[in-house]
Scaffold this active site. Sequence first.
Site, PDB file in Angstrom:
ATOM      1  N   LEU A 103      -2.743   4.941  -0.631  1.00  0.00           N
ATOM      2  CA  LEU A 103      -4.377   4.314  -0.055  1.00  0.00           C
ATOM      3  C   LEU A 103      -4.414   3.173  -0.210  1.00  0.00           C
ATOM      4  CD1 LEU A 103      -6.672   6.323  -2.968  1.00  0.00           C
ATOM      5  CD2 LEU A 103      -5.705   6.924  -0.721  1.00  0.00           C
ATOM      6  N   HIS A 104      -4.295   2.892   2.043  1.00  0.00           N
ATOM      7  CA  HIS A 104      -4.746   1.413   1.840  1.00  0.00           C
ATOM      8  C   HIS A 104      -5.392   0.651   1.474  1.00  0.00           C
ATOM      9  CE1 HIS A 104      -1.067   3.044   4.261  1.00  0.00           C
ATOM     10  NE2 HIS A 104      -1.645   3.863   5.285  1.00  0.00           N
ATOM     11  N   ASP A 105      -6.683   1.611   2.159  1.00  0.00           N
ATOM     12  CA  ASP A 105      -7.548  -0.213   1.809  1.00  0.00           C
ATOM     13  C   ASP A 105      -8.598  -0.202   0.751  1.00  0.00           C
ATOM     14  OD1 ASP A 105      -7.239  -0.430   4.524  1.00  0.00           O
ATOM     15  OD2 ASP A 105      -8.861   1.436   5.089  1.00  0.00           O
TER      16      ASP A 105
ATOM     17  N   THR B 226       0.990  -1.087  -0.167  1.00  0.00           N
ATOM     18  CA  THR B 226      -0.124   0.205  -0.050  1.00  0.00           C
ATOM     19  C   THR B 226       0.770   0.830  -0.261  1.00  0.00           C
ATOM     20  OG1 THR B 226      -0.352  -0.054   2.487  1.00  0.00           O
ATOM     21  CG2 THR B 226      -1.619  -0.930   1.337  1.00  0.00           C
TER      22      THR B 226
END
Length: 313
Positions: A242-244, A196
């Site tokens: 933008l991890h998720d 991520t």
Amino acid sequence: MPARKIIIDTDPGQDDAVAILLALASPDEIDVLGITAVAGNVPLDLTARNARVVCELAGRSDVKVFAGCDAPLERPLVTAEHVHGRTGLDGPTLPDPVMPLQDAHAVDFIIDTLRAEPTGTVTLCPLGPLTNIATALRRAPDIAPRIAGIVLMGGAYFEVGNITPAAEFNIYVDPHAAAEVFACGAPITVLPLDATHKALVTTARNDAFRALGTPVGVAVAEMTDFFERFDKEKYGSDGAPLHDPCVIGWLLRPDMFSGRHVNVEIETQSELTLGMTVADWWGVTDRAPNATFIGDVDADGFFELLTERLARL
């Protein structure tokens, strides 16, 4: 191919919000059966609110949202207002939701859905602490073999920690839940910080969101405008990771990601390394692999996909 049935388990969070939007913008590939909120980035009352705010932003007030666990299994709740702001969705000005929360508890919804749907057809997509998922597995062990897969954002190997020197936030908040989920036997895919942190919202990428000129595009740009201040200051990076949304990106285009099927254990005993994801990346133990640990992402391809899908909302 029929759309993949998923349950999004989440603690929104600006990046959680973008993940929800990406899923709702992709109905041909993804069928969101429901969204379950958990305490994490902010307390449960706010995560349950924020999930509904995002659904209404997407024009999808028909999506069922359930409130779940308000505290980790064994530890006090740790939150992240220092990253996400007081509401968890600081940045854009969005109206309070009109759509109601469902009466059922999120854990009951997870259990009932997995029992009702054919075995191997529902994927769980946790974007926050794993409290709801672990609680469901505790209450109903029979659901474990019914899960098609668990695709989650959490952990790290080379990147190590973002809330402590050793631990990523989602796993650290409820390490005991994470340990139980990783041991449940269901197929697990992990989108850790190693991947991520390569999905950075640079100025050009954020300008592309804003240039969509839609309420969704502008809101996402304003979310990342707020969100990125923390990561730029902390890491000196060009923007916020933008991890998720990487979880949904993997569902849509797994070819854009690469990793290894390895053993992952969760540290639950040491205060020094609590919540560490001990990934046997190099195969130096005889522990059986239990998760696909993603290490890389085609960031340009990911942001092209994300921008194209957000334009549909």
